[in-house]
Write a protein that holds these residues in place. Sequence first.
Motif, PDB file in Angstrom:
ATOM      1  N   ASP A 163       7.217   3.511 -44.111  1.00 29.59           N
ATOM      2  CA  ASP A 163       5.866   3.726 -43.588  1.00 29.59           C
ATOM      3  C   ASP A 163       5.001   2.549 -44.031  1.00 29.59           C
ATOM      4  O   ASP A 163       5.343   1.820 -44.979  1.00 29.59           O
ATOM      5  CB  ASP A 163       5.291   5.044 -44.108  1.00 29.59           C
ATOM      6  CG  ASP A 163       4.251   5.636 -43.168  1.00 29.59           C
ATOM      7  OD1 ASP A 163       3.742   4.898 -42.288  1.00 29.59           O
ATOM      8  OD2 ASP A 163       3.947   6.834 -43.309  1.00 29.59           O
ATOM      9  N   VAL A 168      -3.696   2.429 -47.141  1.00 31.66           N
ATOM     10  CA  VAL A 168      -3.879   3.394 -48.226  1.00 31.66           C
ATOM     11  C   VAL A 168      -4.089   2.670 -49.549  1.00 31.66           C
ATOM     12  O   VAL A 168      -4.950   3.047 -50.351  1.00 31.66           O
ATOM     13  CB  VAL A 168      -2.654   4.323 -48.309  1.00 31.66           C
ATOM     14  CG1 VAL A 168      -2.692   5.155 -49.580  1.00 31.66           C
ATOM     15  CG2 VAL A 168      -2.589   5.224 -47.079  1.00 31.66           C
ATOM     16  N   ARG A 300      -7.213  14.484 -53.115  1.00 30.73           N
ATOM     17  CA  ARG A 300      -6.381  14.661 -51.925  1.00 30.73           C
ATOM     18  C   ARG A 300      -5.364  13.539 -51.840  1.00 30.73           C
ATOM     19  O   ARG A 300      -5.718  12.362 -51.947  1.00 30.73           O
ATOM     20  CB  ARG A 300      -7.243  14.688 -50.653  1.00 30.73           C
ATOM     21  CG  ARG A 300      -6.458  15.061 -49.403  1.00 30.73           C
ATOM     22  CD  ARG A 300      -7.346  15.104 -48.174  1.00 30.73           C
ATOM     23  NE  ARG A 300      -7.753  13.762 -47.752  1.00 30.73           N
ATOM     24  CZ  ARG A 300      -7.021  12.979 -46.964  1.00 30.73           C
ATOM     25  NH1 ARG A 300      -5.846  13.393 -46.518  1.00 30.73           N
ATOM     26  NH2 ARG A 300      -7.477  11.781 -46.609  1.00 30.73           N
ATOM     27  N   LEU A 302      -3.088  10.773 -50.456  1.00 26.12           N
ATOM     28  CA  LEU A 302      -3.104   9.879 -49.304  1.00 26.12           C
ATOM     29  C   LEU A 302      -1.694   9.382 -48.984  1.00 26.12           C
ATOM     30  O   LEU A 302      -1.344   9.217 -47.813  1.00 26.12           O
ATOM     31  CB  LEU A 302      -4.026   8.690 -49.578  1.00 26.12           C
ATOM     32  CG  LEU A 302      -5.485   9.039 -49.901  1.00 26.12           C
ATOM     33  CD1 LEU A 302      -6.268   7.769 -50.227  1.00 26.12           C
ATOM     34  CD2 LEU A 302      -6.130   9.794 -48.755  1.00 26.12           C
ATOM     35  N   ALA A 303      -0.910   9.158 -50.031  1.00 30.76           N
ATOM     36  CA  ALA A 303       0.431   8.620 -49.789  1.00 30.76           C
ATOM     37  C   ALA A 303       1.296   8.792 -51.026  1.00 30.76           C
ATOM     38  O   ALA A 303       0.803   8.890 -52.149  1.00 30.76           O
ATOM     39  CB  ALA A 303       0.370   7.142 -49.407  1.00 30.76           C
ATOM     40  N   LYS A 338       0.577  18.098 -48.230  1.00 29.18           N
ATOM     41  CA  LYS A 338       0.130  17.314 -47.071  1.00 29.18           C
ATOM     42  C   LYS A 338      -0.298  15.922 -47.539  1.00 29.18           C
ATOM     43  O   LYS A 338      -0.870  15.769 -48.623  1.00 29.18           O
ATOM     44  CB  LYS A 338      -1.030  18.024 -46.375  1.00 29.18           C
ATOM     45  CG  LYS A 338      -0.649  19.382 -45.802  1.00 29.18           C
ATOM     46  CD  LYS A 338      -1.783  20.021 -45.018  1.00 29.18           C
ATOM     47  CE  LYS A 338      -2.909  20.476 -45.912  1.00 29.18           C
ATOM     48  NZ  LYS A 338      -3.969  21.197 -45.152  1.00 29.18           N
ATOM     49  N   MET A 339      -0.021  14.934 -46.705  1.00 30.70           N
ATOM     50  CA  MET A 339      -0.401  13.552 -47.022  1.00 30.70           C
ATOM     51  C   MET A 339      -0.406  12.757 -45.721  1.00 30.70           C
ATOM     52  O   MET A 339       0.149  13.195 -44.709  1.00 30.70           O
ATOM     53  CB  MET A 339       0.572  12.944 -48.026  1.00 30.70           C
ATOM     54  CG  MET A 339       2.001  12.837 -47.522  1.00 30.70           C
ATOM     55  SD  MET A 339       3.223  12.789 -48.842  1.00 30.70           S
ATOM     56  CE  MET A 339       3.083  14.432 -49.519  1.00 30.70           C
ATOM     57  N   ASP A 340      -0.970  11.574 -45.772  1.00 27.20           N
ATOM     58  CA  ASP A 340      -1.073  10.746 -44.570  1.00 27.20           C
ATOM     59  C   ASP A 340       0.116   9.804 -44.413  1.00 27.20           C
ATOM     60  O   ASP A 340       0.558   9.532 -43.293  1.00 27.20           O
ATOM     61  CB  ASP A 340      -2.371   9.917 -44.611  1.00 27.20           C
ATOM     62  CG  ASP A 340      -3.612  10.795 -44.689  1.00 27.20           C
ATOM     63  OD1 ASP A 340      -3.586  11.886 -44.104  1.00 27.20           O
ATOM     64  OD2 ASP A 340      -4.588  10.374 -45.351  1.00 27.20           O
ATOM     65  N   ARG A 341       0.624   9.276 -45.516  1.00 29.53           N
ATOM     66  CA  ARG A 341       1.683   8.277 -45.459  1.00 29.53           C
ATOM     67  C   ARG A 341       2.773   8.602 -46.485  1.00 29.53           C
ATOM     68  O   ARG A 341       2.489   9.183 -47.548  1.00 29.53           O
ATOM     69  CB  ARG A 341       1.122   6.874 -45.754  1.00 29.53           C
ATOM     70  CG  ARG A 341       0.059   6.403 -44.762  1.00 29.53           C
ATOM     71  CD  ARG A 341       0.671   6.074 -43.430  1.00 29.53           C
ATOM     72  NE  ARG A 341      -0.310   5.597 -42.465  1.00 29.53           N
ATOM     73  CZ  ARG A 341      -0.037   5.261 -41.218  1.00 29.53           C
ATOM     74  NH1 ARG A 341       1.220   5.344 -40.788  1.00 29.53           N
ATOM     75  NH2 ARG A 341      -0.975   4.837 -40.406  1.00 29.53           N
ATOM     76  N   TYR A 342       3.970   8.161 -46.171  1.00 34.51           N
ATOM     77  CA  TYR A 342       5.085   8.458 -47.069  1.00 34.51           C
ATOM     78  C   TYR A 342       6.180   7.423 -46.889  1.00 34.51           C
ATOM     79  O   TYR A 342       6.619   7.136 -45.777  1.00 34.51           O
ATOM     80  CB  TYR A 342       5.646   9.853 -46.767  1.00 34.51           C
ATOM     81  CG  TYR A 342       6.893  10.196 -47.544  1.00 34.51           C
ATOM     82  CD1 TYR A 342       6.865  10.321 -48.927  1.00 34.51           C
ATOM     83  CD2 TYR A 342       8.107  10.402 -46.889  1.00 34.51           C
ATOM     84  CE1 TYR A 342       8.011  10.645 -49.641  1.00 34.51           C
ATOM     85  CE2 TYR A 342       9.262  10.732 -47.594  1.00 34.51           C
ATOM     86  CZ  TYR A 342       9.204  10.849 -48.965  1.00 34.51           C
ATOM     87  OH  TYR A 342      10.334  11.165 -49.667  1.00 34.51           O
ATOM     88  N   ASN A 393      -4.066  20.031 -51.828  1.00 34.77           N
ATOM     89  CA  ASN A 393      -3.040  19.384 -51.024  1.00 34.77           C
ATOM     90  C   ASN A 393      -1.978  20.306 -50.434  1.00 34.77           C
ATOM     91  O   ASN A 393      -1.228  19.891 -49.547  1.00 34.77           O
ATOM     92  CB  ASN A 393      -2.328  18.322 -51.881  1.00 34.77           C
ATOM     93  CG  ASN A 393      -3.247  17.182 -52.264  1.00 34.77           C
ATOM     94  OD1 ASN A 393      -3.577  16.322 -51.442  1.00 34.77           O
ATOM     95  ND2 ASN A 393      -3.691  17.179 -53.515  1.00 34.77           N
ATOM     96  N   ILE A 405       5.586  16.105 -43.411  1.00 37.25           N
ATOM     97  CA  ILE A 405       5.640  14.692 -43.014  1.00 37.25           C
ATOM     98  C   ILE A 405       7.071  14.205 -42.793  1.00 37.25           C
ATOM     99  O   ILE A 405       7.292  13.226 -42.083  1.00 37.25           O
ATOM    100  CB  ILE A 405       4.909  13.821 -44.062  1.00 37.25           C
ATOM    101  CG1 ILE A 405       4.583  12.438 -43.480  1.00 37.25           C
ATOM    102  CG2 ILE A 405       5.710  13.717 -45.353  1.00 37.25           C
ATOM    103  CD1 ILE A 405       3.578  11.642 -44.299  1.00 37.25           C
TER     104      ILE A 405
END
Length: 784
Positions: A163, A168, A300, A302-303, A338-342, A393, A405
């Motif tokens: 990713d 981030v 929270r 983010l990644a 939960k997260m936006d990027r991984y 989260n 994700i």
Amino acid sequence: MNPNDKGVGASLRRKEDRRFLAGRGQFVADIRRPGMLEVAFVRAPVAHARITRASKPAGVEDRVWFMSDLAGVKPIRAVSGLPGFKPSDLWPLARGKVRHVGEAIAMCVGRTRAEAEDIAGQVEIEYEDLPAVVDMKDARTRPAALVHEEWGDNVFLETLVDDDLEAVRGSAAVCVRRHLRTARQAMSPIEGRGVLCEWNERLGQLEMVSATQMPHINRAGLSECLGIDQGAIRVIAPDVGGGFGYKGILLAEEVCLAWLARRLRRPVRWLEDRREQLTANANCREHDYEIALYADRDGRLLAIDCDATVDSGAYSLYPFSACLEAAQVSSILPGPYKMDRYRCRTWSVATNKPGILPYRGVGRTGVCFALEVTLDAVARALGKEAHEVRLANLVRPGEMPYRNITGKHFDSGDYPGAVRRAVAEIDLSRWRARQKAGEPDGRRIGVGMAVYCEQAAHGTSVYHGWGIPMVPGHEQCAARLTPDGVLELRIGAHSHGQGLETTLAQVAHEITGVDPENVRVVHGDTALTPYSTGTWGSRCMVMSGGAVAGACREIAARVTKLAAHMLGTGPEALQLRDGGVHVRGSDRCVSLAEVAHLWYRQPQLLPPDANPAGLETVAGYKAKVDTGTFSYACHAVAAAVDIETGHVELLDYVVVEDGGRLVNPMVVDGQVYGGTAQGIGTALYEEMPYDNEGQPLASTLADYILPGATEVPAVRIVHMEYPSPHTEFGQKGIGEGGAIAPPAAILNAVNDALAPLGVEITETPVTPRRVLDALAAGRHGVSS
């Protein structure tokens, strides 16, 4: 609940415990056959070497065998279809080279085990030592040698979930990095491995009695290695004293004894002793994580960015292979968050240690440790309570079913509710007040928690992609009503502590009304049961339970139709209960024994349209969504750390778990208690260290410490029941969960206690030595 209920949801006492508590269980060591010989193995005393000479003792040459004697026997190969995977050949007896201490080199036979060991002691082996590959990261980046020269490196498999994290990295309020390690362990069921093989001349069939979790899979592997068809092999698993993954494998010893029984035409038996178990089979849990978590000011996520290495030992083991654990890490690390990027890269690395096996919890214990310990570090960096970061989260109940994700399908649950309940049950504010006041004895108090999810009962859609030697499909149950009205259930899975003889009888009772005492569960015999991939992955209550329900419904329908003929009424007017078929609203009924007597003994009285299939059927089951159920829990623990001795005492322990609808809550409690005890072992005690020559340094239970009654606190369990929408009764697999969270929760409690001193521990087990070393490093300003 009706206290007289014996079906799904009842805490029925385990039927099988009567024989176990009375000492009437039958394990491999209890079985003897006329003319039986005992087997002992010559095992490698070095980790990595070429065999330059091997000679048999004079006068007993016909009682010793090397690999060169086992004509026609093929190596064990556990392959994977994942791109880039490198297979290994595990010869049943070492051929040309040994790759770990304890690898079998020669097989010796005697009238007693002592005689076989005496012969083994006379076998002469000479070696050309090679450098030992011990550290998993060095094995990949700067190897001292190659475990398998033909590979060109020491990596079974490398995987990458990629990713773009640049945005981030620039926007995160906090980035926390940690280097975390978990120690290698030796799975230690109360009963070791054991194998008894005999050739049946009349049937032309090999009979193998083995302490195995997966009889049908072992039969398939034996067929491949010996070159005989599966119909010529019968595998029987008798009572088995614990498995945990240790017995979910095709053993080299099984292949050897199967060949020997055919060769000698006499029964042969091998029983593993504890030194063999510890030195030759330290085979789980050794992970290394370099992990970074990015979060905003509210906590929270983010990644996640992670590089993970798994020490997979010298060989890929059948059937799960060396790919399973490391490749699993990248898919399960995010868990229910939960997260936006991984991004996650993993390596499954070969070293001169025994091959890795999937121990209770498999890769989840490691990823839970990595993520949950780092989440606590995020909380400290932001000045927040650990549970506050988790609540910010976790996936919420209203979002279920939820796809995370990495594409995991979460079926049901209230993860934030479990955290809140755990905080309340552990009474966090009370411990915070006690921390503030200080302890009279100078010990430091800490509170830790950890959340995990356990994907269980995985089906075809998950495992076909791994390309390993087995893929689970429909689980089957063969059911029949015997001539005297006993309900017999035959399943291909095996019960070795799960209580299936009781819980599956409860499922049968739920459908047919047959008293569980009149339900006989037959398992662990390839000649008597339908094909199954066996007992692993917390799958039995979902898969076998579903199959039993389907088979019982068909039996119930056939019984009802015959009873309607006997009672002179329509099937719709009848109800199955209390071991009979009753006319609703009246006292008229026939017993199941009477119905069975009609079918078997009075066929002249059957109705013209009687089903010719009779009172016997086979039903198959697969969950509506077969990606697995997701049980979960939040473990919370309070601990005291003695900063003078390094000793850690667990003061309170709470488990808030959701296993869906609980078929037998008492059995579930037993699974959670047992798993938690094993997890405490991982957290505080169990470790198999190796020196630079690849020698295991804990060869007895005086050195390899297992937790006992005095080390395990009175664990309190709180059940939350959010049924899975995909399974027969809403049940979820829960057998492994107790072992997953304790290392993370306990280490978090220790770090919470030591945080005011600026000390943090990043490795398990948390032994007194590690605590004292961390305190000393902290005093000198050195990061632990």
